[in-house]
Scaffold this motif. Structure first.
Motif, mmCIF file in Angstrom:
data_model
loop_
_atom_site.group_PDB
_atom_site.id
_atom_site.type_symbol
_atom_site.label_atom_id
_atom_site.label_comp_id
_atom_site.label_asym_id
_atom_site.label_seq_id
_atom_site.Cartn_x
_atom_site.Cartn_y
_atom_site.Cartn_z
ATOM 1 N N LEU A 96 0.718 -1.200 -0.063
ATOM 2 C CA LEU A 96 0.009 -0.227 0.082
ATOM 3 C C LEU A 96 0.847 1.282 -0.015
ATOM 4 O O LEU A 96 0.094 2.408 0.113
ATOM 5 N N GLY A 97 2.248 1.048 0.071
ATOM 6 C CA GLY A 97 3.052 2.257 -0.125
ATOM 7 C C GLY A 97 3.425 2.709 1.212
ATOM 8 O O GLY A 97 3.038 2.245 2.337
ATOM 9 N N GLU A 98 5.038 3.267 1.393
ATOM 10 C CA GLU A 98 5.483 3.712 2.655
ATOM 11 C C GLU A 98 6.544 4.536 2.366
ATOM 12 O O GLU A 98 7.419 4.394 1.280
ATOM 13 N N THR A 99 6.633 5.753 3.126
ATOM 14 C CA THR A 99 7.773 6.588 2.818
ATOM 15 C C THR A 99 8.510 6.540 4.199
ATOM 16 O O THR A 99 8.159 6.839 5.374
ATOM 17 N N ARG A 100 9.985 6.437 4.119
ATOM 18 C CA ARG A 100 10.770 6.687 5.194
ATOM 19 C C ARG A 100 11.795 7.653 5.315
ATOM 20 O O ARG A 100 12.064 7.956 3.955
ATOM 21 N N SER A 101 12.369 8.326 6.409
ATOM 22 C CA SER A 101 13.058 9.439 6.176
ATOM 23 C C SER A 101 14.373 9.093 7.128
ATOM 24 O O SER A 101 14.235 8.461 8.272
ATOM 25 N N PHE A 102 15.718 9.505 6.671
ATOM 26 C CA PHE A 102 16.725 9.157 7.498
ATOM 27 C C PHE A 102 17.713 10.428 7.311
ATOM 28 O O PHE A 102 17.942 11.068 6.128
ATOM 29 N N ASN A 103 18.007 10.779 8.731
ATOM 30 C CA ASN A 103 19.332 11.659 8.588
ATOM 31 C C ASN A 103 20.417 11.000 8.415
ATOM 32 O O ASN A 103 20.508 9.857 8.408
ATOM 33 N N MET A 104 21.792 11.817 8.602
ATOM 34 C CA MET A 104 22.867 11.125 8.522
ATOM 35 C C MET A 104 23.052 9.871 9.317
ATOM 36 O O MET A 104 23.624 9.143 9.036
ATOM 37 N N ASN A 105 22.997 10.086 10.617
ATOM 38 C CA ASN A 105 23.014 9.170 11.836
ATOM 39 C C ASN A 105 22.272 8.032 11.433
ATOM 40 O O ASN A 105 22.863 6.904 11.772
ATOM 41 N N TYR A 157 15.213 10.234 1.809
ATOM 42 C CA TYR A 157 13.785 9.997 1.698
ATOM 43 C C TYR A 157 13.904 8.729 0.845
ATOM 44 O O TYR A 157 14.240 8.928 -0.386
ATOM 45 N N ALA A 158 13.348 7.775 1.404
ATOM 46 C CA ALA A 158 13.029 6.356 0.681
ATOM 47 C C ALA A 158 11.583 6.037 0.462
ATOM 48 O O ALA A 158 11.030 5.847 1.620
ATOM 49 N N LYS A 159 11.097 6.027 -0.582
ATOM 50 C CA LYS A 159 9.579 5.875 -0.636
ATOM 51 C C LYS A 159 9.345 4.691 -1.612
ATOM 52 O O LYS A 159 9.884 4.394 -2.613
ATOM 53 N N GLU A 160 8.292 3.950 -1.228
ATOM 54 C CA GLU A 160 8.034 2.877 -1.897
ATOM 55 C C GLU A 160 6.443 3.077 -2.324
ATOM 56 O O GLU A 160 5.574 3.441 -1.424
ATOM 57 N N ARG A 161 6.220 3.283 -3.694
ATOM 58 C CA ARG A 161 4.774 3.586 -4.176
ATOM 59 C C ARG A 161 3.642 2.483 -4.078
ATOM 60 O O ARG A 161 4.126 1.263 -3.776
ATOM 61 N N PRO A 162 2.436 3.084 -3.833
ATOM 62 C CA PRO A 162 1.371 2.142 -3.804
ATOM 63 C C PRO A 162 1.435 1.021 -4.879
ATOM 64 O O PRO A 162 1.913 1.527 -5.910
ATOM 65 N N TRP A 182 2.865 0.769 -9.500
ATOM 66 C CA TRP A 182 3.921 0.152 -10.254
ATOM 67 C C TRP A 182 3.455 -1.464 -10.658
ATOM 68 O O TRP A 182 4.235 -1.927 -11.420
ATOM 69 N N LEU A 183 2.299 -2.175 -10.058
ATOM 70 C CA LEU A 183 1.918 -3.301 -10.457
ATOM 71 C C LEU A 183 0.643 -3.146 -11.422
ATOM 72 O O LEU A 183 -0.548 -3.305 -11.239
ATOM 73 N N ARG A 184 0.781 -2.632 -12.639
ATOM 74 C CA ARG A 184 -0.186 -2.429 -13.518
ATOM 75 C C ARG A 184 0.394 -2.467 -14.970
ATOM 76 O O ARG A 184 1.411 -2.580 -15.188
ATOM 77 N N PRO A 185 -0.371 -3.155 -15.722
ATOM 78 C CA PRO A 185 0.130 -3.503 -17.146
ATOM 79 C C PRO A 185 0.174 -2.353 -18.405
ATOM 80 O O PRO A 185 1.000 -2.257 -18.960
ATOM 81 N N ASP A 186 -0.442 -0.905 -17.912
ATOM 82 C CA ASP A 186 -0.217 0.059 -18.723
ATOM 83 C C ASP A 186 0.570 1.173 -18.035
ATOM 84 O O ASP A 186 0.362 1.525 -16.887
ATOM 85 N N ASN A 187 1.588 1.372 -18.647
ATOM 86 C CA ASN A 187 2.746 2.656 -18.043
ATOM 87 C C ASN A 187 2.892 2.446 -16.701
ATOM 88 O O ASN A 187 2.588 3.352 -15.737
ATOM 89 N N PRO A 188 3.451 1.273 -16.212
ATOM 90 C CA PRO A 188 3.751 1.297 -14.716
ATOM 91 C C PRO A 188 4.832 2.319 -14.427
ATOM 92 O O PRO A 188 5.924 2.331 -15.052
ATOM 93 N N LEU A 189 4.706 2.901 -13.169
ATOM 94 C CA LEU A 189 5.847 3.705 -12.709
ATOM 95 C C LEU A 189 6.869 2.767 -11.855
ATOM 96 O O LEU A 189 6.652 1.518 -11.491
ATOM 97 N N SER A 190 7.970 3.278 -11.753
ATOM 98 C CA SER A 190 8.964 2.742 -11.003
ATOM 99 C C SER A 190 8.338 2.428 -9.545
ATOM 100 O O SER A 190 7.616 3.309 -8.936
ATOM 101 N N ARG A 191 8.841 1.181 -8.728
ATOM 102 C CA ARG A 191 8.440 0.828 -7.449
ATOM 103 C C ARG A 191 8.975 1.726 -6.497
ATOM 104 O O ARG A 191 8.296 2.147 -5.400
ATOM 105 N N PHE A 192 10.189 2.507 -6.577
ATOM 106 C CA PHE A 192 10.763 3.042 -5.677
ATOM 107 C C PHE A 192 11.006 4.390 -6.200
ATOM 108 O O PHE A 192 11.460 4.912 -7.349
ATOM 109 N N VAL A 193 11.168 5.580 -5.008
ATOM 110 C CA VAL A 193 11.668 6.693 -5.285
ATOM 111 C C VAL A 193 12.718 7.144 -4.324
ATOM 112 O O VAL A 193 12.506 6.927 -2.949
ATOM 113 N N LEU A 194 13.910 7.674 -4.557
ATOM 114 C CA LEU A 194 14.877 7.949 -3.660
ATOM 115 C C LEU A 194 15.359 9.274 -3.896
ATOM 116 O O LEU A 194 15.678 9.891 -4.901
ATOM 117 N N ASN A 195 15.223 10.194 -2.747
ATOM 118 C CA ASN A 195 15.345 11.594 -3.088
ATOM 119 C C ASN A 195 16.573 11.849 -1.759
ATOM 120 O O ASN A 195 16.129 11.870 -0.721
#
Length: 315
Positions: free
Chosen positions: A200-209, A268-273, A277-290
């Protein structure tokens, strides 16, 4: 000299006094009280009837027990300690879907699978009869008409301590069920759950430590790891399914390797819903890294920065 008329001496005052002193008949009083009581009773009945109808609309136990599976669902929900964690069923408006976390039921190669973590805590019922967990693998979603995952509320004094907290109830059909958008989305979710722990998607945030700690313990939720030269690198399994941004600007996996770990201000590490990404027409990348960087940190030394227990490089 002016004379003023005294209105209180006229016949209207005498008539009022006579009316006040006159004896009213008992019947003329009681029939008014009777009408008032009847009106109040009618209003109370109408309000109660309206409330009961509202409760029927809002209460999920009003699901008609038209098959053995629904009968089990209604019996559990009547106890007030169980709720629909996940569901796929039909009502007068069409196909109804309920989705909750975690997604404990999965689809692998078009067969139902229960992860090891939930086998002990789940009971399986097929067409109203208890069945072993392995029986799920014999079912095809094309012949499943309705499916319910009922979960017991935790920390309830009235909870059934002997019952397994997850009750999986499936009603099958002898004929293939016509597919529709809602059924397709529901079963796609179960397929995604076999691939991802967060369909269903998840976003996580990390500082340097936090990033140093994650890479030290090989926590792949950060999507990156620290290399021997103290730079960052994407994990190999994510390299082909991630959109990379550095300071909100599009970048490539190769650009990630140019970032020193101490330059990371926030990651920021995000996993899209799964619908993206699980669709037959024009799926997006599963992850986003910023990755947001602080280049000035490259000039700092140990007198400006506290050492992390997960980093031994020179600050």
């Amino acid at each position: 000299m002016y004379s003023f008329t005294n209105r209180f001496s006229g016949p209207s005052l005498r008539e009022r006094v006579l009316m006040m002193n006159s004896h009213r008949s008992g019947s003329s009083v009681w029939w008014r009280y009777g009408i008032w009581v009847l009106l109040m009773g009618a209003m109370a009945f109408a309000c109660r009837h309206k409330q009961s109808r509202s409760e029927q609309v809002l209460n999920p136990t009003t699901l008609p027990a038209t098959n053995p599976t629904r009968g089990l669902v209604v019996d559990l929900e009547d106890k007030q300690t169980w709720y629909r964690h996940m569901a796929l069923f039909n009502n007068k408006f069409g196909t109804e879907v309920v989705v909750g976390k975690p997604v404990i039921l999965q689809l692998k190669e078009n067969r139902f699978v229960l992860p090891e973590d939930y086998k002990y805590s789940s009971a399986v019922y097929i067409n109203g009869k208890e069945a072993p967990v392995d029986a799920l693998q014999k079912l095809s979603p094309d012949y499943v008409s309705e499916l319910f995952v009922i979960h017991q509320w935790e920390n309830f004094a009235e909870a059934d301590q002997e019952a397994k907290p997850y009750q999986i109830m499936i009603q099958t059909s002898s004929q293939r069920i016509p597919n529709n958008d809602r059924r397709e989305q529901f079963f796609s979710l179960l397929r995604a759950a076999a691939i991802s722990q967060n369909p269903l998607g998840e976003t996580r945030s990390f500082n340097m430590n936090q990033l140093l700690e994650a890479t030290f313990f090989h926590n792949k939720n950060a999507l990156v790891e620290r290399t021997k030269n103290e730079h960052l690198s994407l994990y190999d399994e994510y390299a082909k399914s991630v959109d990379v941004f550095i300071n909100n600007l599009p970048a490539t996996p190769a650009d990630v390797k140019t970032i020193h770990v101490r330059e990371v201000a926030r990651l920021y590490a995000k996993e899209r819903p799964y619908l993206e990404w699980l669709r037959p027409d024009n799926p997006l990348s599963r992850f986003v890294l910023n990755i947001h960087t602080s280049p000035k940190r490259a000039k700092r030394d140990s007198t400006y920065y506290v050492f992390s227990p997960f980093y031994t490089g020179d600050f």
